[in-house]
Design an enzyme around this catalytic site. Structure first.
Site, PDB file in Angstrom:
ATOM      1  N   GLU A   1       0.885  -1.178   0.000  1.00 47.73           N
ATOM      2  CA  GLU A   1       0.000   0.000   0.000  1.00 47.73           C
ATOM      3  C   GLU A   1       0.911   1.212   0.000  1.00 47.73           C
ATOM      4  O   GLU A   1       1.580   1.501   0.984  1.00 47.73           O
ATOM      5  CB  GLU A   1      -0.928  -0.028   1.215  1.00 47.73           C
ATOM      6  CG  GLU A   1      -2.121   0.900   1.051  1.00 47.73           C
ATOM      7  CD  GLU A   1      -1.957   2.191   1.815  1.00 47.73           C
ATOM      8  OE1 GLU A   1      -1.631   3.212   1.151  1.00 47.73           O
ATOM      9  OE2 GLU A   1      -2.133   2.199   3.040  1.00 47.73           O
TER      10      GLU A   1
ATOM     11  N   CYS B   1      -1.954   8.758   3.394  1.00 48.91           N
ATOM     12  CA  CYS B   1      -1.928   8.265   2.014  1.00 48.91           C
ATOM     13  C   CYS B   1      -3.203   8.638   1.258  1.00 48.91           C
ATOM     14  O   CYS B   1      -3.186   8.790   0.037  1.00 48.91           O
ATOM     15  CB  CYS B   1      -1.734   6.756   2.000  1.00 48.91           C
ATOM     16  SG  CYS B   1      -3.027   5.829   2.869  1.00 48.91           S
TER      17      CYS B   1
END
Length: 519
Positions: free
Chosen positions: A288, A322
Site C-alpha cells: 500500500e 496516504c
C-alpha cells in the site's frame, strides 16, 4: 470521519497569507522549532524476540529526535541482520502451535488486545505526539481504527473456522502461510502497525513487525500491548533498526526461508525496492503505497459539503495521510463559489502559536520540500488562495488555485498540508484529469445525483472511491488498497484472507466421477 468540525478545532484567526520559503534553510529551521512544549520525556525501546525484550549494548542503539524540537525523544534498540534472522527463527518456531490454535481463540486474544489498546490510549497519545508530532486527536483516531481492526479479525477467524469448502470429491481449504513480515510507517503509526499484524495473526501466521525509525517507541508499544493480550512467545516479534541499517535488516528478513509473506505500507519509491527484493525470493507482497487523492466537484454538487470534506481530506494530520486530498477538480461554472467556500473552511484550521490542531510535519526537510512545491506552482501561474506560512513546526493549510500540468503539485505526491485546485470545463475533462496520474488509491466525487457519482467512479482507476464524502475515510471491514503506482493487494475485510493464507485444493480419488479426470 464524516464529522469534519468535530475533528478540526475551530480558531478562526486571520493571519497574513504570505509565503516564507525563500528564506535560507537556517531561518526555516529556526521557524520550525518555535513554540516548543518544554521538557520532553526520554523513551527507550527494546527488540522483542521470542517473547523476550532484548536490549543491545549502547553501541547498538540510535536516537529519534522530535520533529520540531530537535530534542532526543527516544533511544531505540538498533537491530542488525543477525537480530532480524533471530526474530524470523523465533516466529518460525512458534508457527506450528499458533497455526493449530483454534481460530476463535486467536480472535479472542486479538479482541483482548483491542480492549487493552483503548484502555491505554492516553499513554500512546503522549508517546506519538512526541515522536512524530501528531495531534492528540489524530492519535486517538488511530487508536479507534486500530481497535476496530483487531476486532474485525473475528470475521476472518469465523470464515477460517468453518468447514472446508467441498465440491463433490474436491475439497478447497485455506491454511496459514507461515511467517509474515510486516513493515509499518510513521504517519498513522498506531493504526498501520496494527494493520501490518492483525490479519496475519488472525489467519494463523506468526509475525515479525519491523517498526519505523521515526517512531520506534510507538511501534514497540503496539507490539508489546498485543503480546500482553496473551500471545504465546515468538508469535509476534518486533525489530527496529538505525536508518543506515534499514536495507540490511529488511533484506535479511525477506531472504529468511521461514518468511512467506511481506506487507509494506509506505512510499512508492521504497515499495518498489521491497517488491524487487521479495520477487528475488519468489515471495508475495502486499503493497500500500503513495497516493494522489483526487476530489471531483461537479456542477450539481452541494458546494458547502464539498468544501468541508475537501478541507478535512486535505489537512487532517498536516496532510500526511496516504488518502489525503491533493487535487480538487472543479467544474468551471461553480469554481469561483467553491474556492470562496474552501478558503473559509481552510482558514478555520489555521493555528495560533503553540496551537497544533493538525499536528506538525515530520521534519524540517518536509517543510522545505512542500515549500518548494508552493514556489514552483506560483512561479508557473497558480494563485495562492490562503496559507503557505511556516509556523512552529507546521505549515499553515495551503490552497492553490488554477493548477495545471507541468506544476509539481499537479503530479507529485505532496504528503503535506497543500491542495491544488484544477478548473475543468466539463465532466469529460474532469474524468480525463482524474486518471492523469500514476497513482490510483482514492478518489471522491461530489454530485447531487449519487447514482451519477457511482457511474463516474466506475471509470476512475482507483482502489477506493467515495460519493459525497472525504477521501480520508477507512472501514476495517472493507478491502483497502490501490492500483497503478499505489500498490497491489488488499488489507481489510475478508479480502485479507487471500493475502495471508494459502489455498489448498484436495482431490479425493476413487469415485467414478473423479476417475474420468485422472491423467
Amino acid at each position: 470521519m464524516n464529522e469534519f468540525h468535530a475533528v478540526f478545532p475551530q480558531n478562526g484567526n486571520n493571519l497574513p497569507h504570505n509565503v516564507i520559503y525563500s528564506a535560507p534553510l537556517h531561518a526555516i529551521l529556526k521557524a520550525f522549532v518555535c513554540g516548543l512544549r518544554g521538557e520532553v520525556q526520554l523513551y527507550e525501546t527494546q527488540l522483542i524476540i521470542d517473547g523476550r525484550s532484548v536490549s543491545p549494548d549502547s553501541v547498538s542503539s540510535f536516537e529519534r529526535r522530535g520533529p520540531s524540537s530537535d530534542t532526543v525523544v527516544t533511544r531505540a534498540a538498533a537491530a542488525r541482520a543477525d537480530d532480524a534472522r533471530q526474530a524470523a527463527a523465533a516466529a518460525a518456531a512458534a508457527f506450528a502451535s499458533w497455526a493449530a490454535t483454534a481460530p476463535s481463540d486467536r480472535a479472542a486474544i486479538l479482541e483482548c488486545a483491542a480492549a487493552l489498546m483503548e484502555a491505554g490510549s492516553e499513554e500512546i497519545v503522549a508517546i506519538a505526539c512526541e515522536e512524530v508530532g501528531s495531534s492528540p486527536e489524530w492519535v486517538r483516531f488511530n487508536v479507534g481504527i486500530a481497535a476496530a481492526m483487531l476486532r474485525q479479525t473475528r470475521d476472518l477467524t469465523d470464515a477460517l473456522g468453518a468447514e472446508p469448502q467441498t465440491q463433490g470429491s474436491y475439497i478447497l481449504r485455506r491454511r496459514p502461510a507461515g511467517v509474515v513480515l510486516g513493515i509499518a510507517p510513521w504517519n498513522a503509526a498506531v493504526a498501520l502497525a496494527v494493520r501490518a499484524v492483525a490479519a496475519p495473526l488472525a489467519c494463523g501466521n506468526t509475525v515479525v513487525l519491523k517498526g519505523s525509525e521515526l517512531c520506534p517507541k510507538t511501534h514497540e508499544w503496539v507490539a508489546s500491548l498485543i503480546n500482553s493480550a496473551g500471545l504465546p512467545a515468538g508469535v509476534l516479534n518486533y525489530i527496529t533498526n538505525a536508518p543506515d541499517h534499514a536495507e540490511e535488516v529488511v533484506d535479511a528478513l525477506i531472504a529468511h526461508p521461514a518468511v512467506r509473506r511481506v506487507n509494506f505500507t509506505g512510499s512508492t519509491r521504497v515499495g518498489r525496492e521491497i517488491a524487487v527484493a521479495a520477487a528475488r525470493h519468489l515471495k508475495p507482497c502486499l503493497l500500500e503505497l503513495s497516493g494522489k487523492g483526487t476530489t471531483i466537484v461537479l456542477a450539481d454538487a452541494d458546494l458547502g459539503l464539498a468544501a468541508r470534506a475537501a478541507a478535512h481530506g486535505s489537512f487532517f494530520n498536516q496532510g500526511q495521510i496516504c488518502m489525503s486530498t491533493e487535487r480538487i477538480l472543479v467544474v468551471d461554472s461553480v469554481a469561483d463559489a467553491f474556492v470562496d467556500l474552501l478558503r473559509t473552511e481552510t482558514e478555520k484550521l489555521r493555528c495560533r502559536p503553540g496551537d497544533r490542531p493538525l499536528g506538525t510535519l515530520i521534519s524540517p526537510n518536509a517543510a522545505v520540500r512542500i515549500g518548494s512545491m508552493v514556489e514552483d506552482a506560483l512561479a508557473k501561474g497558480a494563485d495562492l488562495i490562503t496559507g503557505g506560512e511556516l509556523a512552529g513546526g507546521l505549515i499553515q493549510p495551503t490552497v492553490l488555485d488554477r493548477v495545471v500540468p507541468g506544476m509539481r503539485i499537479y503530479s507529485e505526491e505532496a504528503f503535506g498540508p497543500i491542495v491544488g485546485i484544477v478548473r475543468v470545463g466539463d465532466r469529460d475533462e474532469a474524468l480525463a484529469i482524474a486518471n492523469d496520474t500514476e497513482f490510483g488509491l482514492v478518489a471522491s466525487v461530489f454530485t447531487g445525483d449519487p447514482k451519477d457519482g457511482l457511474a463516474f467512479l466506475a471509470d476512475i482507476d482507483t482502489g477506493i472511491g467515495h460519493v459525497n464524502g472525504s477521501t480520508v475515510y477507512d472501514d476495517p471491514t472493507m478491502p483497502f488498497g490501490g492500483v497503478k503506482a499505489s500498490g497491489y493487494g488488499r488489507f481489510g475485510g475478508l479480502e485479507a484472507r487471500r493475502e495471508f493464507t494459502e489455498c489448498q485444493w484436495i482431490a479425493v480419488h476413487g469415485t467414478t466421477a473423479d476417475d474420468k479426470n485422472d491423467h
